[in-house]
Scaffold this active site. Structure first.
Site, PDB file in Angstrom:
ATOM      1  CB  VAL A 141       8.998  -2.306   1.300  1.00  0.00           C
ATOM      2  CG1 VAL A 141      10.370  -1.374   0.659  1.00  0.00           C
ATOM      3  CG2 VAL A 141       8.950  -2.092   2.730  1.00  0.00           C
ATOM      4  CB  SER A 198       3.808   2.129  -2.696  1.00  0.00           C
ATOM      5  OG  SER A 198       4.244   0.807  -2.939  1.00  0.00           O
ATOM      6  CB  CYS A 246       7.310   8.494 -14.418  1.00  0.00           C
ATOM      7  SG  CYS A 246       5.913   7.499 -13.715  1.00  0.00           S
ATOM      8  CB  CYS A 300       9.962   1.063 -14.592  1.00  0.00           C
ATOM      9  SG  CYS A 300       8.931   2.171 -15.456  1.00  0.00           S
ATOM     10  CG  MET A 335      -0.926   0.492  -3.051  1.00  0.00           C
ATOM     11  SD  MET A 335      -1.951  -0.677  -2.226  1.00  0.00           S
ATOM     12  CE  MET A 335      -0.946  -1.587  -1.025  1.00  0.00           C
TER      13      MET A 335
END
EC number: 2.8.1.13
Length: 355
Positions: free
Chosen positions: A14, A16, A104, A197, A10
């Protein structure tokens, strides 16, 4: 499908959250986990950009509370630094243009997380990726072409996909948001993250400059050999870049100039006309390719780009790719993923390109 013990990754977004909700609806024993991937103080600021901020962790926890599932935070920052960030810096330093989301997925979400999940007795890992996965492990595009994420999953190995579940592949993004609102999830209208990120500022060049320091060198015209200007770090440029070259004067023929080549050894950035960016063949390394003989298919070289017809031939641990149409502005370091219609055939990392 029989009841499984499922780990739902999570992110605080939205997608996940709805993916976890659908796993609950399917009758599985679901546990939510948020990945703490950054130790940058900037990620803890309210309103910080990216996809692994403190605010994202709180959003993920709230969603888990609404769903009534256990929730944990796993600190994978050290492994993320080693496997993703360090390679990202090394790639730019070597003149490549990496895709950290692909890395990732390969090394964190479907390696570190999957390994830990299986060791803890979970049967599968659920994520909010927009892609479809057949029962036989075949990866396919999402039904929503605008949000399809099969490209960033296209280099996963069969054993990684075997334990993955993508509940959103048959839904559009609009449908996912509508469902989140119906379920009372506060993230229903949360904007998608489009930034790298771990670059909280959104300025990749400045972030790299802090890591690598100044490495000045010339900006050279490919056609005349003339030095047009100076820069303080070739790592701040990418092949195909047009803006921010800092030349201060147009080309004699008035045509815009683009970055054609980056030479880290001499810190030289070579620029020229857009036509020089057209490439018709490439070699891919780090491949996932379970096929024999030349394969006619389509190739995608950007996360949100189109596909071009291609013929792919395996040569040892590399792929030789001949393109029926030129691709423009593609750089070494990017991922290339191959398709048969909506079915993913495999992929790899671009090592080199040729006109």
């Amino acid at each position: 499908m029989s009841r499984m013990r499922v780990l739902a990754a999570m992110s605080g977004g939205v997608d996940s959250a709805v993916a976890a909700a659908r796993a609950v609806d399917a009758g599985h024993d679901v546990t939510g986990v948020h990945l703490a991937l950054s130790r940058s103080p900037a990620s803890d600021r309210v309103g910080a950009r990216g996809c692994c901020t403190l605010e994202d962790a709180r959003d993920a926890r709230r969603a888990a509370d609404v769903l009534g599932i256990p929730f944990y935070v796993w600190d994978l920052a050290e492994r993320f630094e080693t496997e993703v960030i360090d390679e990202f810096v090394a790639d730019y330093s070597a003149g490549r243009t990496p895709n950290p989301c692909v890395r990732c997925n390969e090394r964190i979400k479907f390696a570190a997380v999957l390994e830990k999940a299986l060791a803890l007795g979970f049967d599968a890992v659920v994520t909010g990726h927009h892609a479809r996965l057949d029962e036989d492990g075949t990866l396919r595009r999402s039904v929503d072409p605008a949000k399809d994420q099969s490209y960033v999953l296209g280099t996963l190995r069969p054993e990684q996909l075997a334990a993955a579940r993508f509940p959103l592949g048959d839904s559009t993004k609009a449908q996912v948001r509508e469902e989140a609102a119906r379920r009372g999830l506060a993230v229903a209208d949360k904007p998608d993250s489009h930034d790298i990120c771990f670059v909280a500022s959104g300025d990749t060049g400045a972030w790299l400059r802090e890591r690598l320091g100044p490495r000045p060198g010339p900006v050279v015209d490919a056609e005349t050999g003339e030095t047009l200007g100076e820069h303080d770090g070739a790592y701040a440029f990418t092949v195909g870049q047009r803006r921010g070259l800092g030349l201060g004067r147009p080309a004699p023929d008035g045509r815009p100039r683009y970055v054609l080549e980056i030479s880290p050894a001499t810190s030289t950035v070579t620029v020229g006309p857009s036509s020089a960016l057209d490439m018709r063949s490439l070699v891919a390394e780090r491949i996932v390719w379970p096929h024999d003989g030349p394969v006619s298919c389509t190739a995608q070289v950007r996360a949100h780009g189109g596909v071009v017809p291609a013929v792919v031939t395996a040569r040892g641990d590399e792929l030789d790719v001949r393109l029926a149409e030129p691709v423009r502005g593609t750089a070494a370091g990017q991922a290339v993923v191959f398709y048969d219609g909506d079915r993913v055939l495999g992929g790899g990392r671009i090592r080199s390109l040729a006109a």
